[in-house]
Each structure stands twice: as structure tokens, then as C-alpha cells.
Design an enzyme around this catalytic site. Structure first.
Site, PDB file in Angstrom:
ATOM      1  N   THR A 162      47.265  78.921  69.950  1.00  0.00           N
ATOM      2  CA  THR A 162      46.817  77.758  69.207  1.00  0.00           C
ATOM      3  C   THR A 162      46.316  78.190  67.846  1.00  0.00           C
ATOM      4  OG1 THR A 162      45.235  75.937  69.116  1.00  0.00           O
ATOM      5  CG2 THR A 162      44.539  77.905  70.308  1.00  0.00           C
ATOM      6  N   GLU A 188      44.646  74.171  74.772  1.00  0.00           N
ATOM      7  CA  GLU A 188      43.644  74.581  75.756  1.00  0.00           C
ATOM      8  C   GLU A 188      43.595  73.667  76.978  1.00  0.00           C
ATOM      9  OE1 GLU A 188      41.968  75.898  71.699  1.00  0.00           O
ATOM     10  OE2 GLU A 188      43.229  74.305  72.516  1.00  0.00           O
ATOM     11  N   LYS A 199      29.982  64.165  55.534  1.00  0.00           N
ATOM     12  CA  LYS A 199      28.553  63.870  55.620  1.00  0.00           C
ATOM     13  C   LYS A 199      28.058  63.418  54.252  1.00  0.00           C
ATOM     14  CE  LYS A 199      24.326  65.390  57.856  1.00  0.00           C
ATOM     15  NZ  LYS A 199      23.662  66.455  58.628  1.00  0.00           N
ATOM     16  N   TRP A 248      27.350  60.113  58.669  1.00  0.00           N
ATOM     17  CA  TRP A 248      28.701  60.595  58.925  1.00  0.00           C
ATOM     18  C   TRP A 248      29.745  59.524  58.627  1.00  0.00           C
ATOM     19  CZ3 TRP A 248      29.119  65.564  59.282  1.00  0.00           C
ATOM     20  CH2 TRP A 248      28.122  66.336  59.879  1.00  0.00           C
TER      21      TRP A 248
END
Length: 516
Positions: free
Chosen positions: A162, A306, A415, A420
């Protein structure tokens, strides 16, 4: 007391046996023609013999360097049946990354598409580098192997690297058991819902996250596999879907964004196509709307290398039954529900699980029998795994019944003034503008607010909206303080080796930019 139930191991060999016998009449189609699963299985057993003659022994690693084809599917079965481990090398990696992953995996044999042989750098540790044509000739002259090694279901059968982490790619090792369970779970009706009646077109490369498991899922159920090689142009995909009567296809959003205009013009017959599975990035709302209008279901898929690899699909639940089509589309654009057999949760910065209230945003974690618990021979990112849980790096909220939505990658959140901004949600809103083909949002340094969002836009037919145009379009769609402070127009948004927006490259290109 123990259950009086058979303990046969769950292996790739068990999937192979079902493909060879029960589903023997299924077929694989590619540019060279078509072959039944029964005939493919015969070639697989001959290929096991060839691999043995090349010195491959149980536990050895064999690399593939290839696009989607029946020959690549043969490797998906022959290498694990030989007791070895298939390493699907991403052909889009840089030379230094190819040298690293092949060396790190310990590959002893590498088999490549003939037109990709010149693409390979020098690989000192590899004993044999062969083209697919040469291997096919050896297979034609070999006898089928009739003494396959006995493998344990916990033995490795595949390794995929990955690039979604820092530094060099990280190796995820798939076990036979994980591969079997993933294939069985994926074909459930509430998940991918692939059955023997389907003709499956994996536009996702087989070298990316194990081809989302489709080389195992489709033969397991008896669904046909249709391979388009390395030509994923809209015209070739349209011809393939029309000619082969494809019912189920899979790939990243860009593929289906580029194909949609052809479908809308009616230039090709798409009447067989029922489902498009989209993963790798969030589906833009206009893309879902466009295919919905043509009677094609867009199925949002989430997973990671994963999670070996698919872990979630967005299928509305019973409670969504009374919603309008538009309201259901809002639900379908969320990430969805974790697959049966896996667990998911969101946690706060201190690792404490957050409530499933549809509001609390934290890092998404998951665990289960096909979720990685570490990277191969690389303890550097060991903190991503704890108590069986994988820290995904995705920020999400969980609804009371487990339906969740990823709002952004933790590293991609903007941010601004301590609050956020979700780059994913802002990108989706920007891409609903009729002049925008693709859009990526990144945070750029701001004197006043620490960071502010900047939109990088690839326009439709070269005509781009101005910043004022975007602000007008976004009014009422996002909070006012989310409005981007600047827009950068490009011909194409840079992509990673797996087709995602390359935010690292975008941020690097804007590294010297500072907003007032």
C-alpha cells in the site's frame, strides 16, 4: 466438548475447486479471447508445474507485473496452489519503489506482461524474469500438477503493498483463510451481491489491493470475469460493456465520470449494466445522479489494502425505505455498513470509543478475520495496530445502527481557525457545479486562520468557473466559512498510482502559497 463439524481448511484451493467443478462453465474474457473456468483451471495446474520447474517452493514469493487478463488470473490461483505467495506489483510505481517492494518481499520469480518488460528496472534478487508469452508457451507443454502441497489456512497466499502511508510502500500479507472469508462475505446480498448470473468487469487493476478481491469473488460464485487489459479509455470500456453484456463493473470515480457522457449520448448499448461499484474515493453526487438516470446503480464501496481489501458497502437499510429517491441518494453517498464478520467503531484522540450518534467524529477503526494486524517486516508503523484494531486514518461518524460516513482522511482535513473543514464534502459540493469535471481541496497556510481551503479544479471542456462563481454555487450547500479562498485551474488533477487525487503532490505545488 467440541463441535462435530468438518474442519476443512479455508484456502484459495477450495475456491479453485469450486471454480473448476461447480462453476466450470463460467468464463474469463480478455483481448485474447475467452476460456471457461474449467479450461482455466487446467492451465492453472500446468502453471503450478512450470513454477516448480523454475524452482518455486512453498513459502517463496512470485511477483506479477501485469494488467488485467486471464493470464494474470491464472497466477492468482497457481501461485497459492503451489504453496507460494503472489506479490501483485503495482506497475505505476516509480523505479526505486519497484526495486524496494520486490526486494523487500523477497521475490524470486517475476512474470510480466510482455509489453511491460522494458518498464522493469534492474532487480538483483530475482532469479527469473519472464514475459507472459514465454510462460504461456511453457504452460502449453507442461503436465498438470497432480500433487499439490497441503497448505494451512493461516499460510500466506498473497502480498500487496500500500502506498497510503508515509515513506516506502508497506506490505500487507493476505492469508488463505482471510481470502476465502472475504470472498464469501463479499458476495452476500447486502454487500457486493455478485452471483452466477453476473458478468463482472474489474476496471480496478488486479495489481491494486488484490483487484478488490474480484478474481476470487467472481469464480467463487460462478460469475464471469471480463478483462479489459490496460486500455481503460471510455471508448474501450463502452465497447467491452456492450459486446460482453457486462452487468457489474468496478473502478475509481474518474473511470465512470469519463464514461458517463458516452452512456448519456446513447452511442453504445449499456442496457446490460446494472451495478457500478465505486471505491478508492467518494462518489460525487452528480456522478451518482447521472448513472441513476440511466438505470444503473452506483454502489459506494470502502476498503483498504489493510482490509484485504473490501470492508464496507453503502446499501440503504430498512429504516430508509420510505425516503424519496433524492433522500436515498444522500444515504447512498455515505460510506455504509461494515461487512458481516468485521467490526467498526470511531474513537476520539485519546482512543476512547465515541457514541454512535450520527454526530461525533473520530478516527475510524476496524478489525476482523481479513483485517491486517501489522505490516510485513516493517514495525515502523506499529502504532497503526492495537488489540486487533486497525487505525484507518479516516475520520468518520457512526449512526446508531452502524451506518457510517467518512468525512475525510485525518491528514486531509482543513483546520481553519480551530475548526475542521471536510475536504471530501467540499469537493463533492464543488463537483456538482456544471463546469467542474474534477475538484480537489487542500489546506493552504493563512496568516489569519492558520489554514484555509483552496480548490484545485479541472473544468469541463476548458471553461472553468471563477472563484465568485463557485461561491455563488456553494451558497446554501456548505457553511459560509467553508467557502474556498482561492481556485486553481488545471487541465488534470494529479493522481496517485491507484487513481486517487494526489493530495501530497497538490500540497507540494502550493507549498509557497500563503493566503492573507
Amino acid at each position: 466438548m467440541r463441535g462435530l463439524i468438518g474442519g476443512q481448511p479455508l484456502t484459495v484451493g477450495a475456491i479453485f475447486e469450486r471454480m473448476r467443478t461447480v462453476n466450470g462453465d463460467g468464463e474469463v474474457v480478455d483481448a485474447r479471447g475467452r476460456t471457461t473456468y474449467r479450461d482455466l483451471a487446467d492451465r492453472v495446474l500446468r502453471l503450478v508445474t512450470v513454477l516448480r520447474d523454475l524452482g518455486v517452493r512453498p513459502g517463496d514469493r512470485v511477483a506479477s507485473f501485469a494488467n488485467n487478463s486471464a493470464r494474470h488470473v491464472e497466477l492468482y490461483y497457481a501461485v497459492p496452489l503451489a504453496g507460494a505467495v503472489l506479490h501483485m506489483v503495482n506497475i505505476r510505481l516509480h523505479d526505486d519503489q519497484i526495486v524496494y517492494v520486490v526486494g523487500h518481499a523477497g521475490d524470486t520469480v517475476l512474470i510480466a506482461d510482455d509489453d511491460l518488460l522494458d518498464r522493469l528496472p534492474e532487480l538483483p534478487g530475482v532469479k527469473h524474469v519472464l514475459g507472459m508469452d514465454a510462460v504461456a508457451a511453457l504452460v502449453d507443454g507442461a503436465a498438470p500438477c497432480d500433487d499439490l502441497p497441503v497448505v494451512d489456512e493461516e499460510d500466506p497466499c498473497g502480498i500487496c503493498y500500500t502506498s497510503g502511508t508515509t515513506g516506502m510502500p508497506k506490505g500487507v500479507v493476505f492469508s488463505h483463510r482471510a481470502t476465502y472469508l472475504h470472498a464469501m462475505a463479499a458476495c452476500m446480498a447486502d454487500h457486493l451481491a455478485i452471483g452466477h448470473h453476473d458478468r463482472v468487469l474489474p476496471v480496478v487493476p488486479l495489481f491494486h489491493a488484490c483487484g478488490w478481491g474480484l478474481p476470487y469473488i467472481a469464480p467463487f460464485t460462478g460469475a464471469d470475469l471480463v478483462m479489459c487489459g490496460g486500455d481503460t479509455s471510455p471508448e474501450n470500456l463502452a465497447r467491452t460493456i456492450e459486446r460482453e453484456r457486462v452487468t457489474w463493473a468496478a473502478g475509481v470515480p474518474t473511470i465512470w465520470t469519463n464514461l458517463l457522457p458516452l452512456a448519456q449520448r446513447g452511442a453504445f448499448d449499456f442496457s446490460s449494466l446494472k451495478t457500478i461499484g465505486i471505491g478508492g474515493a467518494a462518489t460525487p453526487a452528480p456522478l451518482m445522479e447521472g448513472w441513476d438516470a440511466l438505470g444503473v446503480e452506483i454502489l459506494q464501496i470502502w476498503g483498504m489494502t489493510e482490509t484485504a481489501p473490501v470492508a464496507c458497502t453503502s446499501r440503504p437499510r430498512k429504516r430508509h425505505a420510505g425516503l424519496s429517491a433524492e433522500e436515498r441518494r444522500v444515504v447512498r453517498l455515505k460510506t455504509g455498513t461494515i461487512f458481516a464478520g468485521l467490526e467498526a467503531r470511531v474513537v476520539g484522540e485519546d482512543g476512547t470509543p465515541l457514541p454512535w450518534d450520527g454526530v461525533s467524529v473520530g478516527e475510524l477503526e476496524c478489525r476482523g478475520p481479513w483485517v491486517a494486524t501489522g505490516y510485513y517486516d516493517d514495525p515502523g508503523l506499529g502504532d497503526r495496530f492495537h488489540d486487533g484494531w486497525l487505525r484507518t486514518g479516516d475520520m468518520a461518524y457512526m449512526e446508531p445502527d452502524g451506518y457510517f460516513k467518512i468525512v475525510d482522511r485525518s491528514k486531509d482535513l482543513v483546520k481553519s481557525g480551530g475548526e475542521w473543514i471536510s475536504s471530501l464534502d467540499l469537493e463533492a459540493a464543488i463537483m456538482s457545479h456544471p463546469l467542474v469535471r474534477e475538484a480537489a481541496v487542500v489546506g493552504v497556510r493563512s496568516v489569519k486562520w492558520d489554514e484555509r481551503p483552496v480548490a484545485v479544479v479541472a473544468p469541463v471542456d476548458g471553461v472553468a468557473p471563477t472563484l465568485a462563481d463557485l461561491h455563488e454555487h456553494l451558497a446554501g450547500r456548505v457553511a459560509k466559512w467553508w467557502l474556498p479562498d482561492d481556485v486553481v485551474v488545471v487541465d488534470e488533477i494529479p493522481k496517485t498510482s491507484v487513481g486517487k487525487f494526489d493530495k501530497k503532490a497538490i500540497r507540494a505545488s502550493l507549498a509557497n502559497k500563503e493566503l492573507p
